[in-house]
Every structure is written in structure tokens, then in C-alpha cells.
Write a protein that holds these residues in place. Structure first.
Motif, PDB file in Angstrom:
ATOM      1  N   ILE A 101      18.696  95.682 104.922  1.00 60.88           N
ATOM      2  CA  ILE A 101      18.693  95.138 103.562  1.00 60.88           C
ATOM      3  C   ILE A 101      20.007  95.488 102.867  1.00 60.88           C
ATOM      4  O   ILE A 101      20.638  94.630 102.241  1.00 60.88           O
ATOM      5  CB  ILE A 101      17.474  95.662 102.772  1.00 60.88           C
ATOM      6  CG1 ILE A 101      16.186  95.008 103.307  1.00 60.88           C
ATOM      7  CG2 ILE A 101      17.639  95.414 101.265  1.00 60.88           C
ATOM      8  CD1 ILE A 101      14.901  95.669 102.837  1.00 60.88           C
ATOM      9  N   ALA A 102      20.425  96.725 102.991  1.00 58.34           N
ATOM     10  CA  ALA A 102      21.693  97.139 102.382  1.00 58.34           C
ATOM     11  C   ALA A 102      22.867  96.379 102.997  1.00 58.34           C
ATOM     12  O   ALA A 102      23.775  95.921 102.282  1.00 58.34           O
ATOM     13  CB  ALA A 102      21.882  98.649 102.537  1.00 58.34           C
ATOM     14  N   SER A 103      22.855  96.204 104.312  1.00 58.03           N
ATOM     15  CA  SER A 103      23.942  95.498 104.989  1.00 58.03           C
ATOM     16  C   SER A 103      24.046  94.054 104.508  1.00 58.03           C
ATOM     17  O   SER A 103      25.143  93.568 104.195  1.00 58.03           O
ATOM     18  CB  SER A 103      23.714  95.538 106.502  1.00 58.03           C
ATOM     19  OG  SER A 103      24.750  94.846 107.163  1.00 58.03           O
ATOM     20  N   TYR A 104      22.917  93.358 104.432  1.00 55.37           N
ATOM     21  CA  TYR A 104      22.960  91.964 103.979  1.00 55.37           C
ATOM     22  C   TYR A 104      23.338  91.863 102.504  1.00 55.37           C
ATOM     23  O   TYR A 104      24.020  90.913 102.095  1.00 55.37           O
ATOM     24  CB  TYR A 104      21.641  91.246 104.277  1.00 55.37           C
ATOM     25  CG  TYR A 104      21.551  90.859 105.731  1.00 55.37           C
ATOM     26  CD1 TYR A 104      22.430  89.927 106.277  1.00 55.37           C
ATOM     27  CD2 TYR A 104      20.616  91.444 106.575  1.00 55.37           C
ATOM     28  CE1 TYR A 104      22.379  89.581 107.614  1.00 55.37           C
ATOM     29  CE2 TYR A 104      20.560  91.116 107.925  1.00 55.37           C
ATOM     30  CZ  TYR A 104      21.439  90.178 108.432  1.00 55.37           C
ATOM     31  OH  TYR A 104      21.396  89.844 109.764  1.00 55.37           O
ATOM     32  N   THR A 105      22.946  92.831 101.713  1.00 52.95           N
ATOM     33  CA  THR A 105      23.339  92.849 100.303  1.00 52.95           C
ATOM     34  C   THR A 105      24.860  92.976 100.183  1.00 52.95           C
ATOM     35  O   THR A 105      25.492  92.284  99.376  1.00 52.95           O
ATOM     36  CB  THR A 105      22.626  94.001  99.569  1.00 52.95           C
ATOM     37  OG1 THR A 105      21.202  93.824  99.691  1.00 52.95           O
ATOM     38  CG2 THR A 105      23.002  94.051  98.100  1.00 52.95           C
ATOM     39  N   ILE A 106      25.445  93.830 101.006  1.00 53.50           N
ATOM     40  CA  ILE A 106      26.909  93.995 101.039  1.00 53.50           C
ATOM     41  C   ILE A 106      27.575  92.705 101.514  1.00 53.50           C
ATOM     42  O   ILE A 106      28.575  92.254 100.931  1.00 53.50           O
ATOM     43  CB  ILE A 106      27.281  95.190 101.931  1.00 53.50           C
ATOM     44  CG1 ILE A 106      26.882  96.499 101.238  1.00 53.50           C
ATOM     45  CG2 ILE A 106      28.763  95.175 102.300  1.00 53.50           C
ATOM     46  CD1 ILE A 106      26.869  97.713 102.153  1.00 53.50           C
ATOM     47  N   LEU A 107      27.044  92.109 102.565  1.00 49.65           N
ATOM     48  CA  LEU A 107      27.634  90.867 103.088  1.00 49.65           C
ATOM     49  C   LEU A 107      27.592  89.746 102.051  1.00 49.65           C
ATOM     50  O   LEU A 107      28.553  88.976 101.930  1.00 49.65           O
ATOM     51  CB  LEU A 107      26.908  90.434 104.359  1.00 49.65           C
ATOM     52  CG  LEU A 107      27.215  91.255 105.604  1.00 49.65           C
ATOM     53  CD1 LEU A 107      26.254  90.889 106.733  1.00 49.65           C
ATOM     54  CD2 LEU A 107      28.660  91.064 106.037  1.00 49.65           C
ATOM     55  N   ILE A 108      26.506  89.656 101.317  1.00 47.75           N
ATOM     56  CA  ILE A 108      26.380  88.625 100.279  1.00 47.75           C
ATOM     57  C   ILE A 108      27.448  88.834  99.205  1.00 47.75           C
ATOM     58  O   ILE A 108      28.137  87.890  98.805  1.00 47.75           O
ATOM     59  CB  ILE A 108      24.958  88.626  99.682  1.00 47.75           C
ATOM     60  CG1 ILE A 108      23.964  88.111 100.729  1.00 47.75           C
ATOM     61  CG2 ILE A 108      24.895  87.801  98.394  1.00 47.75           C
ATOM     62  CD1 ILE A 108      22.502  88.401 100.410  1.00 47.75           C
ATOM     63  N   ALA A 109      27.623  90.076  98.767  1.00 49.43           N
ATOM     64  CA  ALA A 109      28.633  90.368  97.746  1.00 49.43           C
ATOM     65  C   ALA A 109      30.040  90.080  98.274  1.00 49.43           C
ATOM     66  O   ALA A 109      30.883  89.513  97.556  1.00 49.43           O
ATOM     67  CB  ALA A 109      28.517  91.820  97.289  1.00 49.43           C
ATOM     68  N   ALA A 110      30.312  90.454  99.517  1.00 48.75           N
ATOM     69  CA  ALA A 110      31.630  90.207 100.102  1.00 48.75           C
ATOM     70  C   ALA A 110      31.885  88.708 100.263  1.00 48.75           C
ATOM     71  O   ALA A 110      32.989  88.228  99.977  1.00 48.75           O
ATOM     72  CB  ALA A 110      31.756  90.920 101.448  1.00 48.75           C
ATOM     73  N   ALA A 111      30.866  87.980 100.714  1.00 45.99           N
ATOM     74  CA  ALA A 111      31.021  86.524 100.868  1.00 45.99           C
ATOM     75  C   ALA A 111      31.287  85.868  99.512  1.00 45.99           C
ATOM     76  O   ALA A 111      32.129  84.965  99.409  1.00 45.99           O
ATOM     77  CB  ALA A 111      29.771  85.932 101.524  1.00 45.99           C
ATOM     78  N   GLU A 112      30.598  86.322  98.484  1.00 44.28           N
ATOM     79  CA  GLU A 112      30.850  85.793  97.140  1.00 44.28           C
ATOM     80  C   GLU A 112      32.275  86.106  96.697  1.00 44.28           C
ATOM     81  O   GLU A 112      32.948  85.271  96.100  1.00 44.28           O
ATOM     82  CB  GLU A 112      29.840  86.363  96.144  1.00 44.28           C
ATOM     83  CG  GLU A 112      28.454  85.797  96.307  1.00 44.28           C
ATOM     84  CD  GLU A 112      27.406  86.467  95.416  1.00 44.28           C
ATOM     85  OE1 GLU A 112      27.707  87.507  94.782  1.00 44.28           O
ATOM     86  OE2 GLU A 112      26.273  85.951  95.374  1.00 44.28           O
ATOM     87  N   ALA A 113      32.743  87.315  97.006  1.00 48.99           N
ATOM     88  CA  ALA A 113      34.084  87.733  96.588  1.00 48.99           C
ATOM     89  C   ALA A 113      35.181  86.880  97.216  1.00 48.99           C
ATOM     90  O   ALA A 113      36.233  86.676  96.592  1.00 48.99           O
ATOM     91  CB  ALA A 113      34.310  89.211  96.924  1.00 48.99           C
ATOM     92  N   VAL A 114      34.940  86.381  98.421  1.00 48.52           N
ATOM     93  CA  VAL A 114      35.959  85.543  99.082  1.00 48.52           C
ATOM     94  C   VAL A 114      35.652  84.048  98.961  1.00 48.52           C
ATOM     95  O   VAL A 114      36.374  83.229  99.527  1.00 48.52           O
ATOM     96  CB  VAL A 114      36.157  85.939 100.575  1.00 48.52           C
ATOM     97  CG1 VAL A 114      36.578  87.393 100.694  1.00 48.52           C
ATOM     98  CG2 VAL A 114      34.928  85.642 101.409  1.00 48.52           C
ATOM     99  N   GLY A 115      34.591  83.706  98.247  1.00 51.06           N
ATOM    100  CA  GLY A 115      34.260  82.301  98.031  1.00 51.06           C
ATOM    101  C   GLY A 115      33.640  81.613  99.233  1.00 51.06           C
ATOM    102  O   GLY A 115      33.777  80.406  99.400  1.00 51.06           O
TER     103      GLY A 115
END
Length: 169
Positions: free
Chosen positions: A109-123
Motif C-alpha cells: 500500500i505504501a509503495s503504490y501510494t509513493i508510485l502514484i505521487a511520483a507519477a503525478e509529479a512527472v505527469g
């Protein structure tokens, strides 16, 4: 210094290795839990989800020019294999396996939460959306586990008591 995109690729690789490890761990546990059909059935369902999650991560990596890390995948599977073997030598494997599974689900859950934030940050909306699907599956599995831990524990204790009185394991 790595770019945000490079961090995203690296974390996608880490998540792929994590899913490989999860599949190996759950498969090993499923093969040995005959007295807990609801747990085995839910784990088998989540193994299928885990395979789909790994495929989603592969799609994300391929689309943005990365690939999976054979070394990380192998290390994750080797770790899970060792964990699976260790379960063969304890009589309370179902309880320890459920505990480990719940902890692992929360790491995912933590890993996917991080990936979602990172994906948003790079568009990267596609990666965000695919990771969001996986996040929801991980949350559902964690919720199922925490809901069923008390009953599973009580069933184990009752079975253990009967086995103890009978003198056989």
C-alpha cells in the motif's frame, strides 16, 4: 543526481520485485494450508491479482522506456522462498503467515501510494491510474486480512488445543 523520471522507473522496478516476492510467498503458504479453506481461497484470488499487478508495472516500465530488474526480481523471489521454507518448521505457520501477509500488504500500500505521487509529479497519468488500481486491490486484501485475523487465530488455537490433547500434531 537522479531525475524524477529516473526515480519513478527505479521505484517501478522495486514494486515489480515486491510483487514477485509476494507471489512466491503467498504461493508457498497456499500449498500448505489445508485446514483454512477461506484463507487459502482468498490468497489464491490475491495471487491472481498480484500477477496482474506485476503485469501493470511491466506495462508502465515498457511505456516509459524502462524494464524490470532481473536482479531485484530474483532477490525478492529468493527472500520469499526462504520465508516459505521457514514456515515448514513452525506449527503456527498460519498465524505467522497471516501476520506477515498483513504487514506485506501494508508495505505494498505504501509503495503504490509513493508510485502514484511520483507519477503525478512527472505527469504520467497512465502509470498513476494503473497503480491506483493495484492500490485498491492491496487495500482490499489488507482489510480482508485484518477482518479475519481474530477468527483465524481462534480457529488455530482451538485446533492446536485438540491436537495437544490428542498427543499428535
Amino acid at each position: 543526481m537522479a531525475t524524477n523520471e529516473e526515480h519513478l522507473v527505479d521505484w517501478l522496478r522495486d514494486a515489480h520485485a515486491m510483487e514477485q516476492q509476494a507471489e512466491t510467498m503467498m504461493t508457498a503458504l497456499c500449498e500448505r494450508i489445508e485446514n483454512y479453506p477461506p484463507v487459502r481461497d482468498r490468497l489464491q484470488q490475491h495471487i491472481a491479482e498480484t500477477r496482474t499487478q506485476a503485469q501493470r508495472l511491466e506495462r508502465c516500465l515498457e511505456r516509459i522506456g524502462g524494464d524490470t530488474s532481473a536482479i531485484k526480481d530474483l532477490a525478492g523471489r529468493a527472500t520469499a522462498f526462504g520465508q516459505g521454507l521457514s514456515g515448514m518448521f513452525v506449527d503456527d505457520e498460519i498465524v505467522k503467515g497471516a501476520l506477515a501477509s498483513y504487514a506485506f500488504e501494508n508495505m505494498e500500500i505504501a509503495s503504490y501510494t509513493i508510485l502514484i505521487a511520483a507519477a503525478e509529479a512527472v505527469g504520467d497519468a497512465e502509470t498513476r491510474d494503473l497503480c491506483e488500481q493495484s492500490l485498491q486491490e492491496e487495500k482490499a486484501m489488507a482489510a480482508w486480512l485484518v477482518e479475519h485475523l481474530p477468527a483465524l487465530t481462534k480457529k488455530f488455537l482451538a485446533r492446536d488445543e485438540v491436537l495437544e490433547e490428542g498427543g499428535k500434531r
